[in-house]
Design a protein around this motif. Structure first.
Motif, PDB file in Angstrom:
ATOM      1  N   TYR A 132       0.936  -1.247   0.036  1.00  0.00           N
ATOM      2  CA  TYR A 132      -0.263   0.124  -0.010  1.00  0.00           C
ATOM      3  C   TYR A 132       0.864   1.407   0.081  1.00  0.00           C
ATOM      4  CZ  TYR A 132      -2.936   3.842   1.933  1.00  0.00           C
ATOM      5  OH  TYR A 132      -3.303   5.159   2.037  1.00  0.00           O
ATOM      6  N   LEU A 133       1.830   1.241   0.930  1.00  0.00           N
ATOM      7  CA  LEU A 133       2.636   2.446   0.973  1.00  0.00           C
ATOM      8  C   LEU A 133       3.245   2.648  -0.657  1.00  0.00           C
ATOM      9  CD1 LEU A 133       4.239   1.863   4.408  1.00  0.00           C
ATOM     10  CD2 LEU A 133       2.697   3.725   3.675  1.00  0.00           C
ATOM     11  N   GLU A 134       3.848   1.511  -1.201  1.00  0.00           N
ATOM     12  CA  GLU A 134       4.627   1.691  -2.568  1.00  0.00           C
ATOM     13  C   GLU A 134       3.415   2.109  -3.415  1.00  0.00           C
ATOM     14  OE1 GLU A 134       5.799  -2.123  -3.526  1.00  0.00           O
ATOM     15  OE2 GLU A 134       7.571  -1.892  -2.329  1.00  0.00           O
ATOM     16  N   GLU A 135       2.037   1.750  -3.407  1.00  0.00           N
ATOM     17  CA  GLU A 135       1.266   2.466  -4.334  1.00  0.00           C
ATOM     18  C   GLU A 135       0.931   3.828  -3.821  1.00  0.00           C
ATOM     19  OE1 GLU A 135      -2.264  -0.032  -3.672  1.00  0.00           O
ATOM     20  OE2 GLU A 135      -1.471  -1.759  -4.885  1.00  0.00           O
ATOM     21  N   LEU A 136       0.960   4.233  -2.496  1.00  0.00           N
ATOM     22  CA  LEU A 136       0.859   5.655  -2.052  1.00  0.00           C
ATOM     23  C   LEU A 136       1.817   6.373  -2.648  1.00  0.00           C
ATOM     24  CD1 LEU A 136      -0.912   7.513  -0.647  1.00  0.00           C
ATOM     25  CD2 LEU A 136       0.238   6.822   1.527  1.00  0.00           C
ATOM     26  N   SER A 137       2.892   6.140  -3.025  1.00  0.00           N
ATOM     27  CA  SER A 137       4.115   6.708  -3.167  1.00  0.00           C
ATOM     28  C   SER A 137       3.941   7.098  -4.684  1.00  0.00           C
ATOM     29  CB  SER A 137       5.555   6.317  -3.167  1.00  0.00           C
ATOM     30  OG  SER A 137       6.493   6.845  -3.450  1.00  0.00           O
ATOM     31  N   LEU A 138       3.561   6.031  -5.484  1.00  0.00           N
ATOM     32  CA  LEU A 138       3.088   6.470  -6.841  1.00  0.00           C
ATOM     33  C   LEU A 138       2.080   7.366  -7.168  1.00  0.00           C
ATOM     34  CD1 LEU A 138       3.609   2.635  -8.526  1.00  0.00           C
ATOM     35  CD2 LEU A 138       5.036   4.429  -8.476  1.00  0.00           C
ATOM     36  N   ARG A 139       0.838   7.183  -6.345  1.00  0.00           N
ATOM     37  CA  ARG A 139      -0.229   8.431  -6.261  1.00  0.00           C
ATOM     38  C   ARG A 139       0.412   9.619  -6.031  1.00  0.00           C
ATOM     39  NH1 ARG A 139      -4.532   5.796  -2.485  1.00  0.00           N
ATOM     40  NH2 ARG A 139      -5.722   7.943  -3.264  1.00  0.00           N
ATOM     41  N   LEU A 140       1.192  10.066  -5.018  1.00  0.00           N
ATOM     42  CA  LEU A 140       1.988  11.255  -4.538  1.00  0.00           C
ATOM     43  C   LEU A 140       2.505  11.647  -5.983  1.00  0.00           C
ATOM     44  CD1 LEU A 140       3.074  10.625  -0.858  1.00  0.00           C
ATOM     45  CD2 LEU A 140       0.933  12.103  -1.657  1.00  0.00           C
ATOM     46  N   LYS A 141       3.220  10.882  -6.567  1.00  0.00           N
ATOM     47  CA  LYS A 141       4.071  11.168  -7.927  1.00  0.00           C
ATOM     48  C   LYS A 141       3.084  11.979  -8.941  1.00  0.00           C
ATOM     49  CE  LYS A 141       8.122   8.576  -7.215  1.00  0.00           C
ATOM     50  NZ  LYS A 141       8.988   7.434  -7.888  1.00  0.00           N
ATOM     51  N   LYS A 142       1.845  11.070  -9.042  1.00  0.00           N
ATOM     52  CA  LYS A 142       0.879  11.533 -10.068  1.00  0.00           C
ATOM     53  C   LYS A 142       0.403  12.964  -9.565  1.00  0.00           C
ATOM     54  CE  LYS A 142      -0.199   7.076 -11.742  1.00  0.00           C
ATOM     55  NZ  LYS A 142      -1.041   6.069 -11.878  1.00  0.00           N
ATOM     56  N   MET A 143       0.221  13.043  -8.136  1.00  0.00           N
ATOM     57  CA  MET A 143      -0.730  14.098  -7.861  1.00  0.00           C
ATOM     58  C   MET A 143       0.125  15.388  -7.851  1.00  0.00           C
ATOM     59  SD  MET A 143      -2.041  12.500  -4.198  1.00  0.00           S
ATOM     60  CE  MET A 143      -2.358  14.381  -3.506  1.00  0.00           C
ATOM     61  N   ALA A 144       1.474  15.109  -7.826  1.00  0.00           N
ATOM     62  CA  ALA A 144       2.506  16.443  -7.946  1.00  0.00           C
ATOM     63  C   ALA A 144       2.329  17.012  -9.527  1.00  0.00           C
ATOM     64  CB  ALA A 144       3.815  16.006  -7.808  1.00  0.00           C
ATOM     65  N   LYS A 145       1.766  16.098 -10.386  1.00  0.00           N
ATOM     66  CA  LYS A 145       1.775  16.631 -11.720  1.00  0.00           C
ATOM     67  C   LYS A 145       0.064  17.045 -11.910  1.00  0.00           C
ATOM     68  CE  LYS A 145       5.153  13.246 -13.393  1.00  0.00           C
ATOM     69  NZ  LYS A 145       5.405  12.382 -14.179  1.00  0.00           N
ATOM     70  N   GLU A 146      -0.627  17.077 -11.058  1.00  0.00           N
ATOM     71  CA  GLU A 146      -2.090  17.297 -11.201  1.00  0.00           C
ATOM     72  C   GLU A 146      -2.381  18.988 -11.266  1.00  0.00           C
ATOM     73  OE1 GLU A 146      -6.041  17.167 -12.110  1.00  0.00           O
ATOM     74  OE2 GLU A 146      -4.731  15.299 -11.844  1.00  0.00           O
ATOM     75  N   PRO A 147      -2.879  19.229 -12.398  1.00  0.00           N
ATOM     76  CA  PRO A 147      -3.117  20.866 -12.575  1.00  0.00           C
ATOM     77  C   PRO A 147      -4.147  21.575 -11.842  1.00  0.00           C
ATOM     78  CG  PRO A 147      -3.706  19.754 -14.410  1.00  0.00           C
ATOM     79  CD  PRO A 147      -3.298  18.673 -13.658  1.00  0.00           C
ATOM     80  N   ASP A 148      -5.201  20.620 -11.552  1.00  0.00           N
ATOM     81  CA  ASP A 148      -6.500  21.032 -11.024  1.00  0.00           C
ATOM     82  C   ASP A 148      -6.397  21.239  -9.368  1.00  0.00           C
ATOM     83  OD1 ASP A 148      -9.024  21.998 -10.513  1.00  0.00           O
ATOM     84  OD2 ASP A 148      -9.939  20.055 -11.171  1.00  0.00           O
ATOM     85  N   VAL A 149      -6.506  22.232  -8.680  1.00  0.00           N
ATOM     86  CA  VAL A 149      -6.240  22.588  -7.320  1.00  0.00           C
ATOM     87  C   VAL A 149      -7.445  21.724  -6.676  1.00  0.00           C
ATOM     88  CG1 VAL A 149      -6.468  24.181  -5.587  1.00  0.00           C
ATOM     89  CG2 VAL A 149      -5.358  24.819  -7.709  1.00  0.00           C
ATOM     90  N   ASP A 150      -8.647  21.752  -7.037  1.00  0.00           N
ATOM     91  CA  ASP A 150      -9.875  21.070  -6.394  1.00  0.00           C
ATOM     92  C   ASP A 150      -9.624  19.593  -6.389  1.00  0.00           C
ATOM     93  OD1 ASP A 150     -11.039  23.370  -5.826  1.00  0.00           O
ATOM     94  OD2 ASP A 150     -12.277  23.520  -7.741  1.00  0.00           O
TER      95      ASP A 150
END
Length: 524
Positions: A401-419
């Motif tokens: 789960y933590l590894e998956e969460l790390s990948l999700r955080l990397k994707k979130m860093a590229k998210e342009p929409d603030v909401d």
């Protein structure tokens, strides 16, 4: 030589009578409970000497047995007593005497013939009268002493007084009876003509008293008595005394012969009285009574007839008698030893069987207890093992789960929409709060491992007190057989870090390179 063998056979008969018949009346009563045993022996010495002298004086001139008849008569009695004793047949010297006298009469060597009425009175009438008197005396003693409502100490005092009187009277009566058996035999011995009759009677009386005292002291020694005291045999002493008195009173009614009119078989009277006392043992006592009343006289008659055919060969009779006595003695000793050996062997076998059964039972109980404990422990171990497996799987899931969460955080860093980013961060925060339980689960995991391995950490610290908390957990996981990769996954570190930690841990334990650390820890 013939005179010496005759006296020897006579002394053998007297010794047998004292041990087997006279002393047996007092064996189950315990004389020493009523009077001191030395005092009883002194009293018996005086009584034996006086009564023997009186009997010798009365019957000293009534000898009717010739020397060869006397030798054959004594040899017959000795042989019969030896055979019956070695074979376990109940016998009596009086019964053997009547059978031997019958053999003499059958050879027409008795001028007066066989005293039929004397034999009938001795073997049939006297025992029946003794049994009747025994029942009467027993009923009186039970009624006035044992069934009386007096104090127990008073009852015991009366019983001891009656026992004392019975011992005194019966000893006089019984030895007078057996003196009537011995006196005609002694009177038939051809003594030295230069020895006065009075002196001969005194010497014989003293010799008989010495033999009686020695045999009685051996038979009634308190240290050898093992039989339980029987108060029911007290009436036996009074019945013997009464029958002896009646036989003396009835003596004038019998025709005059060389033998006394009535000679009691005390052993036969004892068996008859026990038959009255224990009617449920009719067969056992009946066989004993048959041996005394029928078998012994018949055997003595047959042996006497055979020996009287060789009365002209005294040496043959002497050698035959001694040979039979020695063979019977050896056979008796052999069978006694054989019985003791069988009893001892049976006792040892029973003891071994008992110990084996007890040992088998204990082993079975131990096996059952161990099996029960093993089953309980196996169930506990299986349960704990399942818990550990489940916890290990849970921890691996948390790792994934933590590894998956790390990948999700990397994707979130590229998210342009603030909401959208705010919503994703909120979800990640909630999931992280759930994952914080990982450290608590790890603590629970290590505690369970430590408990299931019997205080392993405590024993490990005794060998190496400087271990850190991280090294303790590493030791637990190594002991459980986890690989470095699995341990790295559980501790959320790189496998290389675990390899370095294992190397430092081996140095602290001072282990050689060839030592298997897993086996070492499992032996602690």
């Amino acid at each position: 030589m013939t005179l010496g063998i005759t006296i020897l056979f006579l002394l053998m008969i007297v010794t047998w009578v004292c041990i087997r018949e006279f002393s047996s009346c007092f064996r189950e009563i315990h004389v020493h409970d009523s009077m001191p045993f030395p005092a009883f022996l002194v009293w018996l010495l005086v009584v034996t000497a006086l009564v023997s002298y009186l009997a010798m004086t009365m019957w000293g001139s009534r000898a009717c047995f010739s020397p060869h008849q006397l030798l054959t008569l004594l040899s017959t009695i000795v042989i019969v007593l030896a055979i019956c004793t070695s074979t376990g047949i109940k016998t009596s010297a009086v019964s053997a005497l009547w059978g031997a006298v019958g053999a003499i009469a059958a050879n027409d060597e008795m001028p007066d013939g066989f005293p039929v009425w004397s034999a009938v009175a001795s073997l049939l009438i006297a025992p029946a009268a003794g049994a009747l008197l025994f029942a009467i005396f027993r009923g009186l003693i039970d009624k006035f002493i044992f069934q009386n409502e007096g104090h127990l100490l008073i009852k015991n005092l009366y019983f001891k007084r009656l026992l004392f009187i019975g011992i005194v009277l019966s000893s006089v009566a019984m030895w007078w009876n057996y003196s009537l058996l011995i006196a005609p035999l002694v009177a038939s011995v051809q003594w030295d003509a230069t020895l006065p009759l009075v002196a001969a009677n005194i010497i014989v009386s003293i010799a008989l008293a010495a033999v009686v005292i020695a045999a009685t002291a051996y038979a009634l020694n308190p240290r050898r008595l093992r039989a339980k005291q029987s108060r029911h045999l007290l009436p036996h002493l009074y019945s013997v005394t009464a029958v002896t008195g009646l036989s003396l009173a009835a003596a004038p009614l019998f025709p005059f012969t060389a033998l006394p009119p009535v000679i009691l078989s005390v052993k036969q009277m004892e068996v008859c009285n026990k038959l009255v006392l224990e009617p449920e043992r009719l067969l056992q006592h009946g066989m004993k009574l048959l041996g005394i009343t029928v078998v012994t006289p018949l055997m003595a008659f047959i042996v006497g007839i055979v020996l009287f055919t060789f009365d002209h060969m005294p040496l043959f009779i002497i050698v035959t008698s001694i040979f039979v006595v020695v063979v019977c003695m050896l056979a008796h000793l052999y069978f006694n030893q054989y019985k003791k050996h069988r009893v001892t062997k049976k006792a040892l076998t029973d003891e071994l069987i008992r110990k084996s059964e007890v040992g088998d039972e204990r082993n079975r109980q131990d096996v059952d207890a161990i099996a029960s404990q093993f089953n309980v422990m196996s169930k506990e171990i299986d349960l704990k093992y399942k818990e550990l497996i489940n916890l290990s799987l849970y921890i691996k899931q948390q790792r994934q789960y933590l590894e998956e969460l790390s990948l999700r955080l990397k994707k979130m860093a590229k998210e342009p929409d603030v909401d959208t980013l705010r919503a994703q961060v909120t979800d990640a925060s909630r999931e992280l709060k759930e994952s914080l339980k990982l450290s608590d689960d790890m603590d629970h995991f290590y505690n369970q491992v430590d408990e299931n391995h019997k205080n392993f950490v405590s024993r490990l610290l005794m060998r190496c007190p400087t271990l850190t908390e991280r090294e303790k957990r590493l030791a637990i996981l190594i002991r459980l057989g986890y690989s470095s990769k699995d341990i790295a996954s559980l501790m959320n570190v790189e496998p290389k870090t675990i390899e370095i930690s294992r190397y430092r841990f081996r140095r602290k334990l001072k282990l050689d390179r060839g030592t298997n650390i897993v086996q070492y820890l499992q032996l602690i």
